[in-house]
Design a protein around this motif. Structure first.
Motif, PDB file in Angstrom:
ATOM      1  N   TYR A 244       0.817  -1.209   0.000  1.00 53.96           N
ATOM      2  CA  TYR A 244       0.000   0.000   0.000  1.00 53.96           C
ATOM      3  C   TYR A 244       0.855   1.265   0.000  1.00 53.96           C
ATOM      4  O   TYR A 244       1.826   1.370   0.731  1.00 53.96           O
ATOM      5  CB  TYR A 244      -0.934   0.003   1.208  1.00 53.96           C
ATOM      6  N   SER A 245       0.448   2.232  -0.803  1.00 51.04           N
ATOM      7  CA  SER A 245       1.026   3.581  -0.912  1.00 51.04           C
ATOM      8  C   SER A 245       2.487   3.584  -1.338  1.00 51.04           C
ATOM      9  O   SER A 245       3.152   4.603  -1.272  1.00 51.04           O
ATOM     10  CB  SER A 245       0.869   4.372   0.404  1.00 51.04           C
ATOM     11  N   GLY A 246       2.994   2.449  -1.762  1.00 57.61           N
ATOM     12  CA  GLY A 246       4.349   2.403  -2.282  1.00 57.61           C
ATOM     13  C   GLY A 246       4.375   2.776  -3.751  1.00 57.61           C
ATOM     14  O   GLY A 246       3.331   2.904  -4.407  1.00 57.61           O
ATOM     15  N   PRO A 247       5.567   2.937  -4.335  1.00 55.45           N
ATOM     16  CA  PRO A 247       5.674   3.362  -5.736  1.00 55.45           C
ATOM     17  C   PRO A 247       5.156   2.316  -6.720  1.00 55.45           C
ATOM     18  O   PRO A 247       4.876   2.628  -7.874  1.00 55.45           O
ATOM     19  CB  PRO A 247       7.183   3.587  -5.918  1.00 55.45           C
ATOM     20  N   HIS A 248       5.015   1.063  -6.270  1.00 57.25           N
ATOM     21  CA  HIS A 248       4.619  -0.003  -7.188  1.00 57.25           C
ATOM     22  C   HIS A 248       3.161  -0.417  -7.002  1.00 57.25           C
ATOM     23  O   HIS A 248       2.728  -1.408  -7.604  1.00 57.25           O
ATOM     24  CB  HIS A 248       5.531  -1.222  -6.988  1.00 57.25           C
ATOM     25  N   MET A 249       2.398   0.299  -6.191  1.00 62.32           N
ATOM     26  CA  MET A 249       1.029  -0.116  -5.904  1.00 62.32           C
ATOM     27  C   MET A 249       0.181  -0.193  -7.165  1.00 62.32           C
ATOM     28  O   MET A 249      -0.458  -1.219  -7.444  1.00 62.32           O
ATOM     29  CB  MET A 249       0.383   0.850  -4.901  1.00 62.32           C
ATOM     30  N   LEU A 250       0.165   0.872  -7.948  1.00 61.33           N
ATOM     31  CA  LEU A 250      -0.668   0.901  -9.148  1.00 61.33           C
ATOM     32  C   LEU A 250      -0.212  -0.139 -10.163  1.00 61.33           C
ATOM     33  O   LEU A 250      -1.036  -0.804 -10.801  1.00 61.33           O
ATOM     34  CB  LEU A 250      -0.649   2.299  -9.776  1.00 61.33           C
ATOM     35  N   HIS A 251       1.098  -0.292 -10.310  1.00 62.06           N
ATOM     36  CA  HIS A 251       1.634  -1.276 -11.258  1.00 62.06           C
ATOM     37  C   HIS A 251       1.200  -2.683 -10.861  1.00 62.06           C
ATOM     38  O   HIS A 251       0.784  -3.484 -11.722  1.00 62.06           O
ATOM     39  CB  HIS A 251       3.157  -1.182 -11.309  1.00 62.06           C
ATOM     40  N   GLN A 252       1.270  -3.004  -9.571  1.00 58.57           N
ATOM     41  CA  GLN A 252       0.900  -4.353  -9.134  1.00 58.57           C
ATOM     42  C   GLN A 252      -0.597  -4.594  -9.262  1.00 58.57           C
ATOM     43  O   GLN A 252      -1.030  -5.693  -9.613  1.00 58.57           O
ATOM     44  CB  GLN A 252       1.369  -4.580  -7.698  1.00 58.57           C
ATOM     45  N   LEU A 253      -1.401  -3.560  -8.981  1.00 59.78           N
ATOM     46  CA  LEU A 253      -2.843  -3.698  -9.187  1.00 59.78           C
ATOM     47  C   LEU A 253      -3.152  -3.972 -10.657  1.00 59.78           C
ATOM     48  O   LEU A 253      -3.947  -4.857 -10.990  1.00 59.78           O
ATOM     49  CB  LEU A 253      -3.557  -2.421  -8.739  1.00 59.78           C
ATOM     50  N   GLU A 254      -2.515  -3.206 -11.530  1.00 61.68           N
ATOM     51  CA  GLU A 254      -2.715  -3.375 -12.977  1.00 61.68           C
ATOM     52  C   GLU A 254      -2.326  -4.787 -13.400  1.00 61.68           C
ATOM     53  O   GLU A 254      -3.035  -5.448 -14.178  1.00 61.68           O
ATOM     54  CB  GLU A 254      -1.888  -2.346 -13.736  1.00 61.68           C
ATOM     55  N   ARG A 255      -1.199  -5.261 -12.918  1.00 65.33           N
ATOM     56  CA  ARG A 255      -0.697  -6.589 -13.293  1.00 65.33           C
ATOM     57  C   ARG A 255      -1.644  -7.695 -12.814  1.00 65.33           C
ATOM     58  O   ARG A 255      -1.905  -8.656 -13.529  1.00 65.33           O
ATOM     59  CB  ARG A 255       0.700  -6.782 -12.711  1.00 65.33           C
ATOM     60  N   LYS A 256      -2.158  -7.547 -11.602  1.00 61.60           N
ATOM     61  CA  LYS A 256      -3.071  -8.540 -11.041  1.00 61.60           C
ATOM     62  C   LYS A 256      -4.381  -8.603 -11.833  1.00 61.60           C
ATOM     63  O   LYS A 256      -4.892  -9.694 -12.139  1.00 61.60           O
ATOM     64  CB  LYS A 256      -3.363  -8.215  -9.581  1.00 61.60           C
ATOM     65  N   VAL A 257      -4.929  -7.439 -12.157  1.00 59.08           N
ATOM     66  CA  VAL A 257      -6.181  -7.403 -12.916  1.00 59.08           C
ATOM     67  C   VAL A 257      -5.966  -7.990 -14.312  1.00 59.08           C
ATOM     68  O   VAL A 257      -6.802  -8.754 -14.815  1.00 59.08           O
ATOM     69  CB  VAL A 257      -6.727  -5.963 -12.999  1.00 59.08           C
ATOM     70  N   ALA A 258      -4.847  -7.643 -14.949  1.00 55.69           N
ATOM     71  CA  ALA A 258      -4.561  -8.141 -16.297  1.00 55.69           C
ATOM     72  C   ALA A 258      -4.428  -9.662 -16.320  1.00 55.69           C
ATOM     73  O   ALA A 258      -4.703 -10.296 -17.353  1.00 55.69           O
ATOM     74  CB  ALA A 258      -3.282  -7.490 -16.816  1.00 55.69           C
ATOM     75  N   ALA A 259      -4.012 -10.252 -15.199  1.00 53.61           N
ATOM     76  CA  ALA A 259      -3.797 -11.700 -15.141  1.00 53.61           C
ATOM     77  C   ALA A 259      -5.065 -12.488 -14.855  1.00 53.61           C
ATOM     78  O   ALA A 259      -5.057 -13.723 -14.903  1.00 53.61           O
ATOM     79  CB  ALA A 259      -2.749 -12.019 -14.073  1.00 53.61           C
ATOM     80  N   LEU A 260      -6.179 -11.806 -14.573  1.00 53.87           N
ATOM     81  CA  LEU A 260      -7.428 -12.508 -14.282  1.00 53.87           C
ATOM     82  C   LEU A 260      -7.929 -13.246 -15.526  1.00 53.87           C
ATOM     83  O   LEU A 260      -7.819 -12.754 -16.653  1.00 53.87           O
ATOM     84  CB  LEU A 260      -8.501 -11.526 -13.811  1.00 53.87           C
ATOM     85  N   THR A 261      -8.475 -14.425 -15.315  1.00 53.94           N
ATOM     86  CA  THR A 261      -9.062 -15.226 -16.380  1.00 53.94           C
ATOM     87  C   THR A 261     -10.526 -15.481 -16.024  1.00 53.94           C
ATOM     88  O   THR A 261     -10.950 -15.222 -14.892  1.00 53.94           O
ATOM     89  CB  THR A 261      -8.335 -16.573 -16.505  1.00 53.94           C
ATOM     90  N   PRO A 262     -11.313 -15.992 -16.957  1.00 51.19           N
ATOM     91  CA  PRO A 262     -12.716 -16.309 -16.611  1.00 51.19           C
ATOM     92  C   PRO A 262     -12.834 -17.240 -15.405  1.00 51.19           C
ATOM     93  O   PRO A 262     -13.780 -17.138 -14.629  1.00 51.19           O
ATOM     94  CB  PRO A 262     -13.245 -16.970 -17.881  1.00 51.19           C
ATOM     95  N   GLU A 263     -11.842 -18.129 -15.219  1.00 45.67           N
ATOM     96  CA  GLU A 263     -11.886 -19.065 -14.097  1.00 45.67           C
ATOM     97  C   GLU A 263     -11.518 -18.396 -12.777  1.00 45.67           C
ATOM     98  O   GLU A 263     -11.948 -18.841 -11.702  1.00 45.67           O
ATOM     99  CB  GLU A 263     -10.923 -20.246 -14.348  1.00 45.67           C
ATOM    100  N   THR A 264     -10.698 -17.342 -12.808  1.00 46.19           N
ATOM    101  CA  THR A 264     -10.258 -16.690 -11.573  1.00 46.19           C
ATOM    102  C   THR A 264     -10.951 -15.352 -11.331  1.00 46.19           C
ATOM    103  O   THR A 264     -10.679 -14.694 -10.329  1.00 46.19           O
ATOM    104  CB  THR A 264      -8.731 -16.453 -11.610  1.00 46.19           C
TER     105      THR A 264
END
Length: 357
Positions: A244-264
């Motif tokens: 939280y509130s670190g320089p990589h927060m937005l990047h990690q959120l973006e990466r996590k959302v991009a990795a979602l599949t219909p199963e997950t």
């Protein structure tokens, strides 16, 4: 005559805290230059007239403090009486939650006839906290420790002999008064909201290492599913441990959302606070996910900006100004009843239904 414009109206227009607006309009630190200009321009456009007020005492824990002691770093500041507020310096940087807490502290202190002096603590500080040498401890009626600090910091302040109250943090093994939000119930409430709307898969977003409150909110979500007798196997709860509130927060959120599949893909997200939820909403939109039709999002804290998000953020109302007010009141109670058993004051949570979930 046109009605007088208040700082709260400016804050509501910008989706910021009243504390941030006050800091910017009075030329104090803790506000980025970009936000300072936005606030000043908005205030001018709304017809706000800046009134000259006594500046809030913002101290540092450096020995030299010429603005408080006429240039003599060894002189004691003549203030009587006052409440000392210890707080992480990062909490003062446009933080809508802690800004409200400090507003509550200021209001309650003024009502009781006390000054409040803020000591910003830099990151990676020494665990032991000591009163700045330029202050006279005999005029300090009590101390407030705002947010998460190491146990050694709590012990060092308690050993000073000056009454101490913790805000939004507690140390079970240290006898000290504390004022808290009911973070466990808040987490339960957010998760129950999603389950009642038909959600089967839920993702919690938060960083256990950032604050005890984040961990308690996660526990609340877990307990909600564990309490769903006989049907728990039909539900799935995961956690994204986002720094939280670190320089990589937005990047990690973006990466996590991009990795979602219909199963997950989850049916809903519970975010450890509104800041995370407000960061998540545009990311979901960029990836073609409709909120709330495809996925619902619940935040926690009910900061001002939550109501102005697109879609407006459903969230859990937790004490902010009330947290600061009750901390000062608890300190006063301790002064009046020094021998009584320590207290743990817990403020209740309330769900705020909006469009996101």
């Amino acid at each position: 005559m046109s009605p007088k414009v208040s700082m709260q109206q400016i804050a509501d227009r910008l989706g910021m805290s009243k504390y941030t607006v006050s800091q910017a309009l009075s030329g104090k630190s803790g506000v980025s230059e970009e936000n300072r200009l936005r606030i000043q321009e908005t205030a001018k456009a709304m017809g706000y007239t800046l009134q000259q007020k006594q500046p809030q005492r913002m101290l540092t824990n450096q020995p030299a403090a010429s603005h408080l002691s006429d240039g003599d770093p060894h002189a004691k500041t003549e203030i009587s009486p006052y409440i000392l507020v210890w707080i992480q310096s990062s909490y003062l940087e446009d933080n809508p939650f802690w800004g409200k807490v400090l507003t509550g502290i200021a209001a309650a202190s003024k009502e009781l006839g006390y000054e409040h002096l803020i000591v910003p603590i830099a990151p990676h500080h020494q665990p032991q906290l000591q009163m700045p040498s330029y202050l006279d401890p005999s005029h300090c009626i009590g101390q407030l420790l705002a947010g998460t600090f190491p146990a050694q910091s709590v012990i060092s302040l308690k050993q000073s002999g000056i009454p101490l109250v913790l805000i939004d943090h507690h140390e079970p093994l240290i006898e000290v008064d504390c004022v808290l939000n009911n973070n466990l119930d808040a987490g339960k409430m957010a998760c129950q909201r999603l389950l009642s709307a038909g959600a089967k898969r839920v993702i919690f977003i938060g960083d256990d290492l950032f604050a005890v409150s984040f961990k308690e909110r996660w526990w609340g979500c877990r307990m909600t599913l564990e309490d769903t007798v006989g049907t728990a196997e039909h539900y799935h709860l995961k956690k994204w441990q986002i720094p939280y509130s670190g320089p990589h927060m937005l990047h990690q959120l973006e990466r996590k959302v991009a990795a979602l599949t219909p199963e997950t893909m989850p049916d809903g997200f519970v975010c450890a606070n509104d800041h995370l939820a407000l960061a998540l909403l545009p990311i979901l939109k960029r990836h073609g996910l409709d909120v709330p039709a495809q996925v619902k999002v619940i935040g926690l804290d009910n900061i001002e900006a939550a109501a102005y998000a697109t879609p407006a953020l459903s969230t859990i109302e937790l004490g902010k100004e009330s947290l600061g007010i009750r901390a000062v009141e608890t300190l006063l109670y301790r002064l009046q009843h020094p021998g009584r058993q320590v207290e743990k004051v817990v403020l209740s949570a309330r769900f705020i239904a909006r469009d996101s979930g």
